[in-house]
Design a protein around this motif. Structure first.
Motif, PDB file in Angstrom:
ATOM      1  N   LYS A   5       0.865   2.213  -6.948  1.00  7.50           N
ATOM      2  CA  LYS A   5       0.142   1.427  -7.971  1.00  7.50           C
ATOM      3  C   LYS A   5      -0.871   2.306  -8.705  1.00  7.50           C
ATOM      4  O   LYS A   5      -0.885   2.365  -9.922  1.00  7.50           O
ATOM      5  CB  LYS A   5      -0.595   0.250  -7.304  1.00  7.50           C
ATOM      6  CG  LYS A   5       0.316  -0.720  -6.583  1.00  7.50           C
ATOM      7  CD  LYS A   5      -0.457  -1.847  -5.970  1.00  7.50           C
ATOM      8  CE  LYS A   5      -1.354  -1.419  -4.838  1.00  7.50           C
ATOM      9  NZ  LYS A   5      -0.667  -0.891  -3.674  1.00  7.50           N
ATOM     10  N   THR A   6      -1.687   2.984  -7.909  1.00  9.73           N
ATOM     11  CA  THR A   6      -2.724   3.814  -8.535  1.00  9.73           C
ATOM     12  C   THR A   6      -2.079   4.938  -9.330  1.00  9.73           C
ATOM     13  O   THR A   6      -2.559   5.297 -10.404  1.00  9.73           O
ATOM     14  CB  THR A   6      -3.664   4.363  -7.443  1.00  9.73           C
ATOM     15  OG1 THR A   6      -4.046   3.276  -6.613  1.00  9.73           O
ATOM     16  CG2 THR A   6      -4.885   5.009  -8.019  1.00  9.73           C
ATOM     17  N   THR A  46       0.834  -1.197   0.000  1.00  8.14           N
ATOM     18  CA  THR A  46       0.000   0.000   0.000  1.00  8.14           C
ATOM     19  C   THR A  46       0.878   1.260   0.000  1.00  8.14           C
ATOM     20  O   THR A  46       1.918   1.303   0.648  1.00  8.14           O
ATOM     21  CB  THR A  46      -0.977  -0.009   1.200  1.00  8.14           C
ATOM     22  OG1 THR A  46      -1.769   1.168   1.103  1.00  8.14           O
ATOM     23  CG2 THR A  46      -0.297   0.005   2.541  1.00  8.14           C
ATOM     24  N   SER A  90      -6.121   5.316   0.148  1.00 10.29           N
ATOM     25  CA  SER A  90      -5.687   3.967  -0.176  1.00 10.29           C
ATOM     26  C   SER A  90      -6.824   3.200  -0.848  1.00 10.29           C
ATOM     27  O   SER A  90      -7.967   3.236  -0.388  1.00 10.29           O
ATOM     28  CB  SER A  90      -5.251   3.282   1.118  1.00 10.29           C
ATOM     29  OG  SER A  90      -4.984   1.946   0.873  1.00 10.29           O
ATOM     30  N   SER A  91      -6.502   2.507  -1.951  1.00 12.79           N
ATOM     31  CA  SER A  91      -7.527   1.702  -2.615  1.00 12.79           C
ATOM     32  C   SER A  91      -7.769   0.466  -1.773  1.00 12.79           C
ATOM     33  O   SER A  91      -6.831  -0.241  -1.421  1.00 12.79           O
ATOM     34  CB  SER A  91      -7.031   1.283  -3.996  1.00 12.79           C
ATOM     35  OG  SER A  91      -6.463   2.392  -4.640  1.00 12.79           O
TER      36      SER A  91
HETATM   37  N1  LIG Z   1       6.425   7.623  -9.177  1.00 14.48           N
HETATM   38  C1  LIG Z   1       5.932   8.484  -8.309  1.00 14.48           C
HETATM   39  N2  LIG Z   1       6.340   9.756  -8.310  1.00 14.48           N
HETATM   40  C2  LIG Z   1       5.861  10.626  -7.418  1.00 14.48           C
HETATM   41  N3  LIG Z   1       4.938  10.307  -6.473  1.00 14.48           N
HETATM   42  C3  LIG Z   1       4.468   9.057  -6.441  1.00 14.48           C
HETATM   43  C4  LIG Z   1       4.944   8.078  -7.336  1.00 14.48           C
HETATM   44  N4  LIG Z   1       4.328   6.928  -7.052  1.00 14.48           N
HETATM   45  C5  LIG Z   1       3.498   7.179  -6.016  1.00 14.48           C
HETATM   46  N5  LIG Z   1       3.578   8.442  -5.648  1.00 14.48           N
HETATM   47  C6  LIG Z   1       2.850   9.075  -4.540  1.00 14.48           C
HETATM   48  O1  LIG Z   1       2.777   8.138  -3.483  1.00 14.48           O
HETATM   49  C7  LIG Z   1       1.530   8.195  -2.837  1.00 14.48           C
HETATM   50  C8  LIG Z   1       0.872   6.808  -2.815  1.00 14.48           C
HETATM   51  O2  LIG Z   1       0.647   6.400  -4.125  1.00 14.48           O
HETATM   52  P1  LIG Z   1      -0.632   5.517  -4.571  1.00 14.48           P
HETATM   53  O3  LIG Z   1      -1.890   6.035  -3.966  1.00 14.48           O
HETATM   54  O4  LIG Z   1      -0.579   5.396  -6.040  1.00 14.48           O
HETATM   55  O5  LIG Z   1      -0.263   4.166  -3.852  1.00 14.48           O
HETATM   56  P2  LIG Z   1      -1.025   2.771  -3.994  1.00 14.48           P
HETATM   57  O6  LIG Z   1       0.021   1.743  -4.134  1.00 14.48           O
HETATM   58  O7  LIG Z   1      -2.066   2.840  -5.031  1.00 14.48           O
HETATM   59  O8  LIG Z   1      -1.667   2.656  -2.541  1.00 14.48           O
HETATM   60  P3  LIG Z   1      -2.944   1.760  -2.105  1.00 14.48           P
HETATM   61  O9  LIG Z   1      -2.615   0.358  -2.348  1.00 14.48           O
HETATM   62  O10 LIG Z   1      -3.062   2.078  -0.647  1.00 14.48           O
HETATM   63  O11 LIG Z   1      -4.068   2.259  -2.930  1.00 14.48           O
HETATM   64  C9  LIG Z   1       0.699   9.200  -3.613  1.00 14.48           C
HETATM   65  O12 LIG Z   1       0.732  10.408  -2.895  1.00 14.48           O
HETATM   66  C10 LIG Z   1       1.420   9.342  -4.918  1.00 14.48           C
HETATM   67  O13 LIG Z   1       1.284  10.648  -5.445  1.00 14.48           O
END
Ligand SMILES: Nc1ncnc2c1ncn2[C@@H]1O[C@H](COP(=O)(O)OP(=O)(O)OP(=O)(O)O)[C@@H](O)[C@H]1O
Length: 990
Positions: free
Chosen positions: A93-94, A89, A230-231
């Motif tokens: 990913k998102t 998390t 968080s998704s």
């Molecule tokens: N490559 C990147 N560059 C800059 N910021 C990033 C990058 N990847 C992720 N982030 C930042 O990190 C944070 C978490 O990212 P994200 O919500 O995509 O995580 P996730 O893996 O989808 O989490 P979850 O599983 O809880 O949904 C966000 O604030 C996002 O903007």
């Protein structure tokens, strides 16, 4: 893209940059990247290789172009494609998939646009390019997956409605969703069909983006400690592309009709409930999400382990795996984007993701052009039949040793905490005792001073300090003002009283008391002395004014005295003048009478002189002429005397006028003096008030200073304690590290021995061997767990230290004022000059914290490296591989059971010991409470005694002042030398 060729799942590893929260926590980076190399190193030397590796600075565009874009091309040729984002998390990913960041909006930053919007754009670009040759039908479906049906009953009603459908159609509004309307069905060709799922036909990229946004908005998200948004589910966005030629004939025969699906999957975070601090619903979701991912992991393992040759792939274990059946080991070109965080706090999770991704690389897919659904169905059925031929028993893992260790650790921690509390309570009690003794000494000191004063002034007692200071002057003044008119001379002796001397004496005395007795309010304290009013301009001005008034008063009194004496003299001379005047007046009268007589005589003689003509007569005439001359001389003489005497009388009158004027002047002077006394009295009152206020201020400042010092001391003690704890933790961690190393050595030795014995077919001593093996394994597992815990503690420590560091930094910024952060970093010498002590202390503290954080980071990476070296996860898998026969397994089980019993018994003993400790602690606490009460009682009696003593002193001072006042009054009313002398002698005595 060759049809039917085995193509492995491509794996891209994407690392996001450190997020602000991690930076705030001083997290270090645990991953190393190398330009142009698809390799990543975790820790110092554990390397993983993937198809694509993207470092924190890689742009969204580059990720898409290199790993996903090629899949879009396949879609037009009828190949299925899947992009799967996996990771812990908050790992991005998102962000990578671009499903949840409103990227369909035209204003969105195109550099941040993720995979899905780019795929959409490319698909429609491809369609437009091929528009002359083919017709395309594009449909879209969007679903959210929850795996655990059991969960539904745990949740409240509203959630139930949503969660009961373990597959959620995101393109249907929530209000129109019906229970169980979306179901997974297997198609004849082995493919998966989701029945009841909306497949919306779209004709433009914008329409498709709108669907994406619509569905993303109704996704279930929530806030966890690791990701604010968080998704909480797996989201599968599928674009269905059907290609057909424009020729109706061909369409009819379905020869060139091909259908392809592009799955874009954003999995929910692979999280640990403990890390995310998820509770309640969030926790249940967490468990749920992990269950789905576990099934996915099992599928990946099964597919990857033996090159996908395992007969059974547990796709049916979860809805997610069923839906992704095609994508993993099936008919699809698949790219898995494993997202990781570079923070060392997430190292375990990152390592988990790296392994997961590594396993996924071994999955082999066989993409085919989706031309003939029946053929595909046959292939799928074949696979199912193969899968059903072999059944693998799933073995559960016991973790009793971990549990008991945990309990033991908790007990030890509790014990440590209690001991610390006890130590703190003992320290406080000792401190209170010391304070009580100090108070007692101060009180004794005060008593002695009072005695000394009594002896010095020969009073019974002395009190009421402020009045002592004011009263004598007041009394003098009142007497003056009362008697000035009635008794003009009575004020002169008062001018000789020197109350300042008394005050000085008193002030010195009470000044002494102040330094010796805490909490005694002093009026006689002068500035510059410890505990008194400090030097201040206001104080100096007041003192000067008072001295000036006193000087003026003394001067006036002197002048008055002189004037009075002069008047007296004048009056005395006036009295003698009166008798002289009378005498002179008589004289003048006599003389005037004589003059008259002589004038008459003269006239007669003149007449006779005219009448007599003979010689005899001329003789007589001559005599008479001479007499006349004598008379005239006499008259002249008398006249000059009268003149002189009138002059004298005039002088006397002048003197009288002078006396009168002097008396008026004296009157005026007396009035002025009264005024001055009043002024002095007022000034004194003001001065007293001011001094009292200042004393109060000083006391407050002193109290503040004391509090500050106490706080500082407390902070120092705390910091010392903290340091000790940190040192202890470091030592424990080092010991755990050592133990782990030793256990590993022993384990290796045992395994070598076993291998040797197996080679030599030694059958004897199976029990011993197995016990030895398992015991070493157990030791290693325990040590690993220990090291993990230490690492966790260090992580928490570092977080706390960082938080504190931030606080200190903002305190420093506040202390430095605007533009501080710049100066904080610049550290320039010019600003240093003006820095206060506080700033310096803050700087030192910040430095200390920074080095502590650095040390923690080093310790964390050391422990992490150890854990990586051990690679326990990998070893647990092979641990039981060493038990080949049933006898060995039984031996092992017996041994483990014994260990469990021992651990449990040990735990019970520890619990008993803890209960004993607790009782002891409670007893000690009670004792401390009792001591506290005693101290409190002592303090109360002490302050009561002090108050009684003060009252006594006050009364005695009042009595003393009363007697002084009476004496002065007596002197004023009946000024005689005896009384005056008495007062003078009293003054001299004082
Ligand atoms: N490559 C990147 N560059 C800059 N910021 C990033 C990058 N990847 C992720 N982030 C930042 O990190 C944070 C978490 O990212 P994200 O919500 O995509 O995580 P996730 O893996 O989808 O989490 P979850 O599983 O809880 O949904 C966000 O604030 C996002 O903007």
């Amino acid at each position: 893209m060759a049809d039917g060729k085995v193509i492995p799942v491509k794996v891209a590893l994407r690392c996001r940059p450190l997020v602000p929260k991690e930076i705030e926590e001083s997290c270090g980076e645990c991953l190393q990247f190398f330009p142009d190399m698809q390799q990543i190193i975790i820790g110092s030397d554990k390397a993983f290789t993937y198809d694509f590796v993207y470092g924190p600075q890689t742009l969204q565009r580059d990720v898409y172009e290199t790993s996903v874009k090629q899949l879009v091309k396949g879609i037009f040729n009828g190949y299925n494609a899947t992009v799967l984002a996996y990771g812990q998390t908050g790992s991005g990913k998102t962000f990578t998939m671009g499903g949840g960041y409103g990227m369909s909006h035209p204003d969105a930053d195109q550099e941040l646009v993720g995979v899905i919007p780019r795929v959409i754009a490319d698909i429609f670009e491809g369609i437009n390019k091929r528009a002359d040759e083919f017709d395309f039908i594009v449909k879209v479906s969007y679903m959210e997956v929850f795996d655990d049906e059991e969960l539904c009953s745990l949740l409240d009603l509203i959630v139930l409605q949503i969660y009961k459908e373990d597959l959620l159609d995101l393109l249907v509004p929530v209000s129109k969703r019906e229970d169980g309307c979306v179901q997974i069905r297997e198609e004849g060709n082995g493919g998966i069909k989701v029945q009841g799922l909306t497949e919306r036909q779209v004709v433009s990229a914008e329409g498709l983006l709108r669907c994406l946004e619509e569905g993303s908005n109704s996704r279930t998200t929530g806030s966890t400690a690791m990701n604010a948004s968080s998704s909480r589910s797996h989201a599968i966005f599928t674009i269905h592309v059907e290609r057909c030629t424009c020729s109706l004939l061909i369409v009819f025969f379905r020869q060139d009709l091909c259908k392809a699906k592009f799955h874009l999957v954003d999995l929910a975070g692979s999280e640990r409930a403990k890390r995310t601090q998820a509770e309640g619903t969030r926790f249940k979701e967490g468990v749920n999400i992990n269950r789905g991912l576990l099934a996915l992991g099992n599928v990946i393992s099964a597919l990857g382990d033996d090159g996908g040759k395992r007969p059974h792939i547990p796709y049916r274990d979860s809805k997610l795996t069923r839906l992704l059946q095609d994508s993993l080991g099936g008919n699809s070109h698949t790219v898995m984007i494993a997202c990781v965080s570079p923070a060392d706090t997430n190292m375990e999770e990152t390592l988990g993701t790296l392994r997961y991704a590594d396993r996924a690389r071994k999955i082999k897919n066989k993409p085919v052009v989706n031309r003939d659904p029946q053929a595909a169905e046959i292939v799928r059925l074949k696979q199912v039949v193969q899968g059903l031929q072999v059944q693998l028993a799933q073995s559960g893992k016991g973790d009793f040793s971990t549990g008991s260790e945990e309990r033991l650790k908790a007990l030890q921690e509790e014990n440590e905490r209690l001991t610390l509390n006890l130590q703190a309570a003992i320290n406080e009690s000792a401190l209170n005792l010391e304070r009580a003794i100090a108070k007692e000494m101060a009180f004794e000191n005060l008593k002695q001073k009072v005695e000394k004063l009594k002896e010095k002034f020969n009073f019974h007692s002395i009190s009421h300090l402020d009045e002592t200071y004011v009263k004598p002057e007041n009394d003098g003044m009142e007497t003056e003002s009362e008697t000035v008119d009635s008794e003009p001379n009575s004020d002169i002796p008062h001018a000789k009283i020197h109350p300042e001397e008394i005050y000085k004496e008193m002030e010195t005395f009470f000044g002494d008391i102040d330094t010796s007795g805490e909490g005694v309010m002093l009026s006689g304290k002068e500035e510059g002395e410890e505990g008194g009013v400090p030097h201040s301009d206001q104080h100096n001005v007041m003192m000067e004014r008072r001295a000036e008034l006193n000087r003026d008063l003394a001067d006036l009194n002197g002048r008055l005295e002189n004037a009075e004496a002069y008047r007296k003299q004048l009056m005395q001379s006036s009295e003698s003048w009166d008798s002289i005047k009378l005498k002179y007046e008589d004289n003048i009268k006599n003389l005037e009478m004589n003059i008259e007589k002589l004038q008459e005589e003269k006239g007669q003689l003149h007449k006779e002189l005219h009448n007599k003509t003979n010689s005899a007569a001329s003789k007589i005439a001559e005599t008479r002429r001479q007499k006349l001359q004598q008379l005239e001389a006499q008259i002249g003489d008398m006249r000059s005397k009268i003149k002189e005497q009138s002059k004298m009388l005039k002088m006397k009158q002048q003197k009288e006028e002078q006396v009168c004027k002097l008396s008026q002047e004296i009157q005026l002077m007396k009035q002025q003096r009264v005024k001055m006394y009043k002024q002095l009295k007022e000034d004194n009152a003001n001065f007293q008030k001011w001094r009292q206020a200042k004393n109060k201020e000083v006391m407050q400042l002193k109290a503040k200073e004391r509090k500050h010092q106490a706080e500082m001391a407390k902070m120092e003690r705390q910091s010392e304690r903290q340091q000790t704890v940190l040192r202890r933790k470091a030592e424990e961690a080092a010991a755990a590290n050592r133990r782990l190393k030793e256990a590993l050595g022993r384990q290796k030795q045992a395994h070598d021995e076993r291998n040797r014995k197996q080679e030599t077919n030694e059958a004897s001593g199976i029990g011993n061997r197995v016990r030895k093996l398992l015991s070493h394994d157990l030791d290693v597992a325990v040590s690993v767990e220990e090291v993990k815990r230490h690492k966790q503690r260090f992580l928490v420590d570092r977080k706390e230290l960082t938080q504190h560091l931030q606080e200190l930094r903002s305190q420093l910024d506040e202390a430095l004022g605007p533009g501080a952060s710049k100066r904080r970093t610049l550290n320039d010498s010019s600003s240093k000059d003006v820095e206060s002590k506080e700033v310096e202390e803050l700087r030192l503290e910040i430095k200390r914290y920074e080095s502590d954080i650095e040390l923690r980071t080093a310790q964390i990476s050391d422990l992490q490296q150890k854990l990586l070296d051990v690679d326990q996860d990998e070893k647990t898998k092979t641990r039981f591989n060493s038990l080949h026969t049933m006898t060995e397994a039984k031996c092992g089980l017996r041994f483990l059971l014994n260990q469990a019993v021992e651990a449990k018994v040990g735990m019970i003993e520890k619990q008993n010991a803890e209960t004993g400790e607790k009782t002891n602690f409670e007893d000690l606490e009670k004792e401390i409470e009792k001591m506290r009460e005693e101290i409190h009682e002592e303090r109360r009696t002490h302050s009561q005694e002090l108050q009684a003593l003060r009252r006594e002193q006050e009364q005695e001072t009042i009595a003393l002042l009363e007697s002084l006042k009476n004496t002065s009054a007596e002197v004023d009313q009946a000024p005689n030398d005896v009384l005056r002398k008495r007062v003078e002698s009293q003054e001299a005595e004082i």
